[in-house]
Design an enzyme around this catalytic site. Structure first.
Site, PDB file in Angstrom:
ATOM      1  N   THR A 220       0.828  -1.205   0.000  1.00  0.00           N
ATOM      2  CA  THR A 220       0.000   0.000   0.000  1.00  0.00           C
ATOM      3  C   THR A 220       0.866   1.260   0.000  1.00  0.00           C
ATOM      4  OG1 THR A 220      -1.731  -1.159   1.156  1.00  0.00           O
ATOM      5  CG2 THR A 220      -1.632   1.197   1.562  1.00  0.00           C
ATOM      6  N   ARG A 248     -13.984  -7.994  -0.024  1.00  0.00           N
ATOM      7  CA  ARG A 248     -13.306  -7.612   1.229  1.00  0.00           C
ATOM      8  C   ARG A 248     -12.808  -6.168   1.165  1.00  0.00           C
ATOM      9  NH1 ARG A 248      -7.783  -5.758   2.357  1.00  0.00           N
ATOM     10  NH2 ARG A 248      -7.213  -6.494   4.426  1.00  0.00           N
ATOM     11  N   GLY A 250     -10.324  -3.473   3.294  1.00  0.00           N
ATOM     12  CA  GLY A 250      -9.308  -3.427   4.354  1.00  0.00           C
ATOM     13  C   GLY A 250      -9.389  -2.150   5.174  1.00  0.00           C
ATOM     14  N   ASP A 251      -8.293  -1.838   5.815  1.00  0.00           N
ATOM     15  CA  ASP A 251      -8.248  -0.664   6.708  1.00  0.00           C
ATOM     16  C   ASP A 251      -8.030   0.645   5.950  1.00  0.00           C
ATOM     17  OD1 ASP A 251      -5.650  -1.736   6.075  1.00  0.00           O
ATOM     18  OD2 ASP A 251      -4.828  -0.220   7.421  1.00  0.00           O
ATOM     19  N   THR A 271      -0.096   0.844   6.995  1.00  0.00           N
ATOM     20  CA  THR A 271       0.044  -0.220   6.003  1.00  0.00           C
ATOM     21  C   THR A 271       0.315  -1.524   6.725  1.00  0.00           C
ATOM     22  OG1 THR A 271       1.261  -1.045   4.097  1.00  0.00           O
ATOM     23  CG2 THR A 271       2.518   0.320   5.633  1.00  0.00           C
ATOM     24  N   GLY A 272      -0.339  -2.579   6.255  1.00  0.00           N
ATOM     25  CA  GLY A 272      -0.136  -3.869   6.911  1.00  0.00           C
ATOM     26  C   GLY A 272      -1.389  -4.709   6.806  1.00  0.00           C
ATOM     27  N   GLY A 274      -4.684  -5.497   7.161  1.00  0.00           N
ATOM     28  CA  GLY A 274      -5.769  -4.556   7.400  1.00  0.00           C
ATOM     29  C   GLY A 274      -6.776  -4.945   8.465  1.00  0.00           C
TER      30      GLY A 274
END
Ligand code: ASP
Length: 354
Positions: A220, A248, A250-251, A271-272, A274
């Protein structure tokens, strides 16, 4: 007579003091923007956290990443230096990374299980705490621009899927054919992940616990900035996680998880993995620790990324900047593509642990 004289002296002294105060009030100038002082500003970017190890990297690939990070951050830095807003710096910087196949955002977005690309993005303005986000779009060349348009030109914060794309058309945001997002390397990654997953694609497994999703690459992009006006802004853009299913999200488009900005505290982009960033409300948690506990940005970021996030089982990192220009680039993965540039033109680019 003596008493009258004393009274007169007291009056005289009081009167002259009051006058002095008035004079100093009228002539006082904020020491901020004089010719000799450079207002503090700064910018930080990330290009994703994950298994980024020196031994897996060739010198030439490392140089390609460095050059793109430098190009991107300098775009935003120039905007800030010329007195532009933090929000403009954030969106224009992210555009450079979205247009590069190197990162999992825009052009280089990862593939879903259905072999499509679904993009998420968000922005937040620290001065107004206004925010805009989009999720699951398939034809938007620069998702961060659409997130920004949601903030500026709609009464909503988060739009998704087809509705978000209709709004994009109304706003004149650039759209592309879905094939624009095809890159061979991302497609091959999906095939590898699917091979490991085997043929049993209907198994019931919570996305957060799916080992095939956990192992797939992050990448990201995000940017946070402080402008000369003292305003903060944050933005994040992503293709999500390889092999994601069921639309889906994510964050990255979730305000408070993937992106947060508040002039009183800091601006953060995550980032990671989510699912854990959503459950931990990571970006807002860092801001809240500063606001309620009065801790520094570095302390707050360390606590959240090195303790709270791994305790939940999540990994990844953040970039953040506070109102004084202090920055944090904290991660608990082997590496994170990142860069920082301050108001004195000092540039730092890194990707591995130091
Ligand atoms: N946080 C993103 C997501 O879960 C992925 C990433 O940061 O690379 O969608």
């Amino acid at each position: 007579m003596k008493q009258i004289l004393t009274l007169l002296i007291v009056f005289f002294v009081l009167f002259s003091c009051k006058n002095e105060n008035n004079t100093s009030e009228n002539t006082y100038k904020e020491p901020l923007e004089t010719e000799n002082t450079v207002p503090s500003f700064g910018i930080v970017i990330h290009g994703g956290a994950g298994t980024i190890l020196k031994e897996n990297m060739t010198d030439s690939l490392e140089n390609v990443y460095r050059a793109k990070l430098e190009e991107a951050i300098k775009v935003g830095h120039t905007i800030l230096k010329n007195g532009g807003t933090a929000m403009e710096a954030v969106t224009k910087t992210i555009n450079i990374m979205e247009d590069s196949p190197l990162f999992n955002a825009g052009k280089g977005a990862v593939f879903t299980h259905e072999e499509t690309n679904e993009l998420d993005a968000s922005v937040m303005d620290g001065a107004t705490r206004n925010a805009g986000a989009i999720a699951g779009v398939k034809h938007i060349k620069n998702p961060i621009n659409l997130a920004h348009a949601v903030m500026e030109h709609s009464p909503h914060v988060l739009l998704s899927g087809e509705g978000a794309e209709r709004f994009a058309k109304e706003q004149g945001i650039e759209t592309v054919d879905a094939s624009y997002f095809y890159t061979e390397s991302r497609f091959k990654t999906l095939q590898r992940v699917k091979e490991r997953e085997g043929s049993n694609t209907t198994k019931k497994v919570s996305v957060g616990k799916d080992p095939y999703i956990k192992d797939s690459k992050f990448g990201t992009v995000g940017c946070v900035a402080l402008d000369k006006n003292g305003d903060l802004a944050a933005g994040t853009s992503t293709g999500g996680m390889t092999n994601k299913r069921w639309n889906r999200i994510g964050d990255s488009p979730i305000i408070g998880a993937g992106t947060y900005a508040n002039n009183a505290t800091c601006a953060v982009s995550s980032t990671g993995w989510g699912e854990f960033f959503i459950r931990g409300m990571v970006a807002h948690d860092i801001s809240a620790m500063m606001e309620y506990k009065g801790v520094s940005l570095q302390e707050a970021a360390k606590e959240v990324i090195q303790k709270k996030l791994p305790n939940l089982g999540g990994d990844g990192g953040i970039i953040a900047i506070d109102k004084k220009g202090n920055v944090s680039m904290e991660f608990n993965t082997p590496g994170m593509y990142r860069a920082h540039m301050d108001s004195e033109d000092n540039l730092k680019i890194a990707m591995y642990k130091e």
